[in-house]
Enzyme design. Structure first.
Site, PDB file in Angstrom:
ATOM      1  N   GLN A  80       0.811  -1.217   0.000  1.00 26.09           N
ATOM      2  CA  GLN A  80       0.000   0.000   0.000  1.00 26.09           C
ATOM      3  C   GLN A  80       0.850   1.275   0.000  1.00 26.09           C
ATOM      4  O   GLN A  80       2.025   1.257   0.357  1.00 26.09           O
ATOM      5  CB  GLN A  80      -0.914   0.008   1.230  1.00 26.09           C
ATOM      6  CG  GLN A  80      -2.113  -0.915   1.121  1.00 26.09           C
ATOM      7  CD  GLN A  80      -3.115  -0.616   2.219  1.00 26.09           C
ATOM      8  OE1 GLN A  80      -3.130  -1.262   3.240  1.00 26.09           O
ATOM      9  NE2 GLN A  80      -3.949   0.382   1.986  1.00 26.09           N
ATOM     10  N   HIS A  81       0.196   2.374  -0.369  1.00 26.37           N
ATOM     11  CA  HIS A  81       0.673   3.744  -0.134  1.00 26.37           C
ATOM     12  C   HIS A  81       1.805   4.220  -1.035  1.00 26.37           C
ATOM     13  O   HIS A  81       2.109   5.409  -1.049  1.00 26.37           O
ATOM     14  CB  HIS A  81       1.126   3.958   1.311  1.00 26.37           C
ATOM     15  CG  HIS A  81       0.209   3.438   2.359  1.00 26.37           C
ATOM     16  ND1 HIS A  81      -1.124   3.768   2.399  1.00 26.37           N
ATOM     17  CD2 HIS A  81       0.432   2.597   3.397  1.00 26.37           C
ATOM     18  CE1 HIS A  81      -1.683   3.159   3.442  1.00 26.37           C
ATOM     19  NE2 HIS A  81      -0.767   2.442   4.048  1.00 26.37           N
ATOM     20  N   ASP A 243      -2.099  -4.871  -0.341  1.00 29.39           N
ATOM     21  CA  ASP A 243      -1.765  -6.178   0.221  1.00 29.39           C
ATOM     22  C   ASP A 243      -2.583  -6.498   1.466  1.00 29.39           C
ATOM     23  O   ASP A 243      -2.942  -7.667   1.694  1.00 29.39           O
ATOM     24  CB  ASP A 243      -0.270  -6.278   0.506  1.00 29.39           C
ATOM     25  CG  ASP A 243       0.286  -5.134   1.336  1.00 29.39           C
ATOM     26  OD1 ASP A 243      -0.461  -4.200   1.700  1.00 29.39           O
ATOM     27  OD2 ASP A 243       1.508  -5.154   1.610  1.00 29.39           O
TER      28      ASP A 243
END
Length: 503
Positions: A80-81, A243
């Site tokens: 992520q991110h 994820d």
């Protein structure tokens, strides 16, 4: 056949699932390099993800002796991110800044202030901005590399980028989008005013990907991809997701009362919710799930990354490290560790450093230092579970995944520390399996089969009952006292208030 891909921090993993048999028939994995720098910089080259995906998929096809013409759908899970900024030709303008990058902590603090503090963040976005989110990375690129920032045509997350490579489509879904810091998690849409605050020169309608439903395909594989792997050209690529969202699906965490705990480089604790989770601590990321609900989640930055640092300091392999931990009693003879080697996200301490406490001439041994590090990482996971409020308190079983979950000693420590049953799913690669399951759900929607996500999970997600671990009464008592000392250290060293009474 279904393909599940998980692009993580350390490697990309691929699983190939035969839904008729109900299990994985081929697996592959390729590592990629993490570039670390001063001030918490942690980046990766998106080209390395592509190379790892290609190699891992080749390996999985070969391992299972699978005819690629039998593959019908692909699902992608991604860390992520991460910020993947593309130019008009779809070429990355800068290495991907990752979820664990803390170089942008000052930019994050400035964004929180500009939104009116914690309360303003919650009102606008439904969550409080964290340094790891994409928003502060965009602000950092704007300040540090304005010439590259001005060329941005598209901003994608890692899983979006892999979908783009596979299909040519620039889309995303709500689960992963909710971790950007410019997505309204209550209204389930981009917050264009917040994005304008972060990147005033960029047009959100132009640079942000189109949001699709979790059961919708991102597209079909490009002809070049089909030719590269020998696939049919009608293979669909599902929406995919972050994820954590894919791990939730891969552990069957798609209904109330279930909790998934991931013990990887970082740690995550998440619980599924039908509605926006109002009862959680403000430190909880009230993310959307990748199946239409919400997935309130807490991330800690130091789990196996912390134990690996100490293990390597003593020159130990994993087996020798576990033996050292086993030699030390619960509580490590008074040694305690705040294992913030990578700073910390929850509690919000992005610039924190690791610290060892209670050392004296009697207890300063490799065994105690190893055990205290594992216990410190685990106390952080208990702190995370408590932040989930009723969603954590009402859990009756925790499904654990990740490298740390493979350790019977660590599972017992967690069970005692959390005073709850823990168990591992049969398939350890939960995110990759979750991506394959979501791909099956998406394929069913396309074909009108009527198969629900729940029915697919019931068929493909099984528990490894040999890993089922129940709390030990003596361990529960010892770790109750240890956790109180841990909370006292958080207060005394970092100013984190004790909060409510320790159970």
């Amino acid at each position: 056949m279904l393909v599940g891909i998980d692009c993580g921090t350390q490697s990309t993993k691929v699983v190939i699932v035969d839904p008729a048999l109900g299990h994985i028939i081929g697996q592959g994995q390729r590592s990629h390099e993490l570039h670390e720098g001063a001030n918490g910089r942690r980046e990766q080259a998106p080209a390395d993800w592509i190379a790892a995906l290609e190699g891992a998929l080749d390996d999985a096809l070969a391992a299972g002796q699978i005819d690629p013409q039998r593959i019908q759908a692909i699902g992608v899970s991604g860390q992520q991110h991460g910020m993947v900024a593309l130019d008009a030709e779809g070429v990355p303008l800068y290495p991907a800044k990752l979820w664990c990058d803390t170089e942008t902590s000052e930019h994050n603090a400035a964004l929180i202030e500009a939104l009116g503090g914690e309360r303003g963040c919650l009102d606008a976005l439904g969550l409080v901005l964290q340094t790891g989110y994409t928003a502060s990375k965009v602000a950092w690129l704007r300040e540090q590399h304005p010439e590259r920032y001005q060329q941005i045509a598209t901003l994608l997350l890692p899983h979006d980028y892999l979908n783009f490579w596979l299909t040519g489509e620039r889309v995303t879904e709500r689960g992963d989008a909710s971790g950007t810091g410019y997505f309204d998690t209550r209204r389930q849409q981009w917050h264009q005013e917040v994005f304008h605050l972060i990147a005033p020169e960029l047009d959100a309608r132009r640079v942000l990907p189109r949001i699709i439903e979790s059961h919708e395909p991102a597209g079909r594989v490009r002809s070049e991809i089909a030719a590269r792997f020998g696939l049919r050209e009608d293979v669909i690529v599902s929406s995919g997701g972050g994820d954590n969202m894919m791990s939730a699906i891969g552990t069957g965490n798609i209904a109330p009362g279930r909790v998934t705990l991931s013990m990887g480089t970082s740690g995550t604790v998440c619980a599924w919710s039908t509605d926006y989770p109002d009862g959680c601590d403000s430190q909880v990321a009230s993310f959307s799930s990748s199946d239409g609900g919400w997935l309130p989640l807490v991330c800690t930055m130091n789990v196996t990354s912390a134990t690996t640092r100490v293990r390597e300091m003593f020159g130990l392999d994993v087996t020798a490290f576990s033996a050292q931990v086993a030699r030390s009693p619960r509580g490590a003879q008074g040694v305690q560790v705040l294992p913030f080697f990578n700073g910390e996200r929850v509690p919000m301490l992005p610039r924190a450093e690791a610290s060892f406490h209670g050392l004296d001439s009697r207890n300063t041994t490799p065994a105690n230092l190893c055990r205290a590090t594992m216990e410190g990482a685990s106390y952080g996971l208990r702190y995370a579970l408590e932040c989930l409020g009723p969603l954590g308190a009402n859990a009756r079983q925790i499904r654990v995944v990740g490298g740390g979950a493979k350790s019977p000693l660590w599972r017992q420590m967690l069970s005692d520390m959390l005073n709850i049953e823990v168990v591992c799913p049969q398939v350890s690669e939960a995110a990759a399996l979750g991506a394959a399951i979501q791909a099956a759900w998406c394929l069913g929607h396309q074909q009108g089969s009527g198969a629900t996500l729940n029915s697919i999970c019931e068929r493909l997600v099984t528990l490894d009952l040999a890993t089922r671990t129940l709390p030990d009464a003596a361990g529960v008592a010892d770790y109750r006292s240890g956790y109180e000392r841990y909370r006292t250290l958080l207060r005394d060293v970092h100013g984190i208030p004790m909060g409510g009474a320790v159970d």
